[in-house]
Design an enzyme around this catalytic site. Structure first.
Site, PDB file in Angstrom:
ATOM      1  N   SER A  17       0.839  -1.197   0.000  1.00  0.00           N
ATOM      2  CA  SER A  17       0.000   0.000   0.000  1.00  0.00           C
ATOM      3  C   SER A  17       0.872   1.244   0.000  1.00  0.00           C
ATOM      4  O   SER A  17       1.993   1.236   0.519  1.00  0.00           O
ATOM      5  CB  SER A  17      -0.893   0.031   1.240  1.00  0.00           C
ATOM      6  N   ASP A  18       0.380   2.318  -0.612  1.00  0.00           N
ATOM      7  CA  ASP A  18       0.987   3.608  -0.340  1.00  0.00           C
ATOM      8  C   ASP A  18       0.792   3.877   1.144  1.00  0.00           C
ATOM      9  O   ASP A  18      -0.082   3.298   1.795  1.00  0.00           O
ATOM     10  CB  ASP A  18       0.348   4.697  -1.195  1.00  0.00           C
ATOM     11  N   TRP A  19       1.623   4.758   1.702  1.00  0.00           N
ATOM     12  CA  TRP A  19       1.653   4.946   3.147  1.00  0.00           C
ATOM     13  C   TRP A  19       0.303   5.496   3.645  1.00  0.00           C
ATOM     14  O   TRP A  19      -0.114   6.571   3.262  1.00  0.00           O
ATOM     15  CB  TRP A  19       2.808   5.871   3.512  1.00  0.00           C
TER      16      TRP A  19
END
Length: 811
Positions: free
Chosen positions: A231-233
């Protein structure tokens, strides 16, 4: 060695079987912001991840970032139109990451230049799917040759920054398949990328971390991706939905939507344990590929070449685009007595854009340093900024600020309670743009004490970065107060685009003790704030600085005028609102060119700007954000090194010209209503003439296109052979480009192949372009179908300069 085929899957099974369910689930969320939790039972060491697209930053962000290597921006890399240089860039980044203990590099970014206003334009390669895909393939192969995982991002439709965490990108299937997915597909199927990052945004109503159709259906099943989907952060916001969709790793950690909730979902039968095992296997496979498994051979030698800085310099030269030249360039030092170096970016050079891609290099070569080396000691160089367009000041350096307690360079930071009681204090080095401060329990106020060493009298400027209320105290002067409160609770917006305010105060030369009292905003859901300090010496007004620059230009034999952008104008989490250069830079160019027609303008920016004065300078050079060796690279080109670059994106003549000039969602929805018509396709469809066309770029020699032939068909693919001749007086580089269009004009020109070639004066060269059948297909209601009917292949120097044509038989 193909490391994808070298993984022992049976060994991964044994390691997987040795792990408990808790260990498996714990592994699937970051152990902290940048690393994964080690698992002793599986022989798994901690895996470290790092941004980014311009070089590995390391496992920190902010004031304690270690020095690294700063490469030219991705838009510069793509401007080389050269897969080999992309490979070299990736290889060097991979070697540097290995040296820093990094296993996973969060790059490349292959979202497209849909709108020139996109804040992350500099971090993306191109407006064209093929150019983006080929550059990405070279880069990924280079990174992974060093045993470091590349992470292609942001999958998919993350082409704007405004409301990027929540907007829904509405993209029709044909546009998605033909325009936005091809770079990701090439990264998986051709480059064998080891990680893919799922974006924040939604696509057609489903957030990407929960998008089963794209993550599992397309990425894993259709494309056979065997790596890790991360995932993106803070992009993962659900447990069961994201786990079932195909997400493998939630970052950052240790908090997040999985953990105990995922354990419970498995135990209650809502998420199959076999699905968890598949995710863990993918991480173990990643560990095997990157040397993070006990008993598995580590990747090969990791030593950076001794001449790495020279190589970065050469990469910057290769991406530099000569847009216009009336004969002024190359400069000849022997004929020069005085050169005026003018412009805000000559004084404050922008080597990179802003956001999570930020890297701290040991040193950035400025245009002044580069020109001094290139021109020699016999040429006098005068320097004037002309105007000051910057939104923020440079960080307060240790040469200006001294901790009044220890005498060390820096400041004293006090943590105080609401009643003013001192709870703790510490020394801080404010040389970084900002540093995070953990707000302990009971801390309501931060007090900065420092002694400023002022080298001249006049009007000084001290800036502050952070959300809250600042009060600035100077002895004998009325305190000044400023307040900024952040809307919403997006910590990314605060970290990547923090607010700034500048306090102005008069003071004479000498030491002065000042105090800053900061009441940080405390109604945010995280116990951290940012604090940044900047400073600027006294300077004249823009009118005064502009007059001094014009006078210097009039007295010079030649002028190098450097204007452009910076890391505040082009940055993650914020899109631009205009294509105009900030401040009075346009006026500066007009007046300097009027004062001296022998002016070369260098634009130091990562994305297009409108240049209403483009015909005024004798030469126009686009340097992008060229990385740490940028000053030398610019000087190299100005004094005769062949400029290698061609535009990877279209440059508009006026603000109204770009086909997509919006990045702001309407009611949370970003409609890709233009379909596939972005960039040069859209200009062609609209009949709009750009200022500089896609693929444009000049050489220091001239080229003739002599012949073209095309063999093959739509089933086997095409082979395009082009003969070009260097008709000038110097050895040079040409980028031969091939485009396809139907004879009936029903679609605009489509890039199908390109290659760079070098030749000596008078010599000819044959360029062979191999066009796979996949570049001759179109997406239909029943999937991919071959194009048929009469088509034309056009070949030349840019999409607007195609002197040769041929007519292949496609079906």
């Amino acid at each position: 060695m193909n490391r994808q085929q070298s993984v022992d899957e049976a060994d991964l099974t044994r390691r997987l079987d040795a792990m408990s369910l808790k260990e498996k689930v714990t592994l699937l969320t970051g152990g902290d912001a940048w690393t994964l939790t080690p698992v002793v039972a599986a022989g798994l060491a901690s895996i470290a991840l790092s941004d980014g697209p311009v070089g590995p930053r390391g496992t920190s962000f902010g004031g304690d970032t270690p020095p690294s290597l700063l490469f030219p921006s991705p838009s510069s890399l793509s401007a080389a139109w050269d897969e080999d240089s992309a490979y070299e860039t990736g290889r060097l980044m991979g070697l540097k990451a290995r040296e820093m203990g990094i296993h996973v590099l969060l790059a490349p970014t292959v979202n497209l230049h849909r709108s020139p206003l996109g804040g992350r334009h500099f971090e993306c390669f191109s407006e064209d799917p093929l150019l983006t895909a080929r550059t990405a393939v070279g880069f990924i192969k280079g990174v992974q040759s060093a045993g470091v995982a590349a992470t292609v991002k942001h999958f998919v439709g993350n082409d704007s920054e405004t409301e990027r965490m929540t907007y829904d990108a509405r993209i029709d299937e044909q546009t998605l398949r033909e325009t936005y997915l091809p770079p990701f597909e090439a990264a998986v199927r051709e480059a064998g990328v080891w990680a893919v990052m799922a974006a924040y945004n939604s696509v057609n109503g489903t957030t990407m971390t929960e998008h089963r159709e794209l993550l599992s259906g397309v990425l894993k099943d259709e494309w056979d991706f065997d790596g890790v989907v991360v995932s993106d952060w803070q992009a993962a916001r659900s447990t069961e939905a994201s786990a079932m969709a195909g997400l493998d790793l939630v970052m950052p950690g240790p908090e997040g939507p999985w953990g105990e909730a995922l354990m419970a979902a498995v135990e209650q039968g809502q998420v199959p344990e076999a699905l968890v095992d598949d995710k863990v296997r993918r991480i173990l496979r990643l560990a095997a590929r990157t040397g993070a498994l006990d008993g598995v051979d580590s990747p090969g030698p990791s030593a950076l070449p001794a001449d790495v800085r020279d190589r970065i310099r050469d990469l910057a030269v290769l991406g530099t685009v000569l847009l216009r030249n009336d004969g002024l360039l190359p400069l000849r030092p022997a004929s020069l007595r005085k050169v005026a170096l003018i412009g805000p970016n000559a004084v404050r050079f922008a080597a990179q854009g802003g956001g999570s891609a930020h890297v701290t290099p040991e040193h950035v070569v400025t245009p002044l340093e580069g020109l001094r080396r290139a021109l020699g000691d016999d040429v006098e160089i005068t320097v004037h900024s002309g105007v000051f367009p910057h939104a923020k000041l440079l960080p307060l350096g240790g040469g200006v600020a001294t901790d009044p307690v220890t005498g060390e360079p820096g400041v004293r930071l006090e943590h105080r309670a609401a009643d003013g009681v001192l709870l703790s204090d510490e020394h801080k080095d404010p040389a970084a743009l900002w540093f995070p401060v953990i707000l302990g329990e009971g801390v309501e106020e931060l007090v900065v004490q420092t002694r400023l060493r002022l080298t001249e009298g006049g009007t000084h400027r001290l800036s502050v970065i952070g959300a809250g209320r600042f009060t600035f105290y100077v002895p004998g002067q009325t305190p000044q107060t400023h307040e900024y409160l952040q809307d919403g609770d997006d910590i990314g917006a605060l970290l990547l685009n923090p607010p700034s305010h500048t306090f102005v105060f008069p003071a004479g030369k000498g030491d002065i003790d000042v105090q800053l009292r900061f009441h940080p905003q405390r109604n945010l859901p995280y116990p951290v704030t940012l604090l940044g300090l900047g400073y600027d010496v006294p300077r004249g007004t823009d009118d005064e600085e502009l007059e001094a620059a014009v006078a210097a230009a009039a007295e010079a034999d030649a002028v190098v005028l450097v204007v452009g952008s910076d890391a505040d104008t082009e940055a993650e989490s914020v899109d631009r609102t205009t294509l105009a250069l900030r401040g009075r830079q346009d006026e500066l160019v007009e007046r300097v060119c009027a004062a001296n027609p022998r002016t070369a303008v260098v634009i130091n920016a990562g994305a297009p700007f409108v240049l209403p004065w483009a015909e005024r300078p004798a030469a126009l050079l686009w340097s992008w954000f060229p990385g740490q060796e940028g000053g030398d690279a610019i000087a190299d080109v100005l004094t005769g090194t062949e400029p290698g670059g061609r535009l990877p994106t279209t440059f508009p003549a006026a603000e109204a010209d770009p086909p997509v000039l919006f990045t702001r969602p309407a009611d949370g929805v970003l409609e890709y209503a233009e379909g596939p018509f972005i960039g040069h396709w859209a200009y062609a469809k609209a009949g709009t003439t750009p200022l500089f066309a896609f693929g444009h770029g000049l050489s220091y020699t001239s080229w003739g296109y002599e012949s073209v032939s095309v063999d093959g068909d739509a089933v086997e693919g095409l082979v395009v052979r082009v003969v070009v001749r260097n008709t000038g007086q110097r050895t040079g580089r040409e980028v031969v480009q091939a485009y396809l269009e139907p004879m009936d004009g029903s679609e605009p020109l489509r890039l199908i192949g390109y290659a760079g070639v070098e030749a000596a004066p008078g010599d000819s060269a044959t360029v062979t372009l191999t066009v796979g059948p996949d570049r001759l297909t179109t997406w239909t209601d029943v999937g991919w179908a071959l194009r048929s009917g009469p088509h034309r292949v056009s070949v030349g120097r840019s999409v607007a300069d195609l002197p040769l044509t041929a007519e292949p038989v496609l079906g």
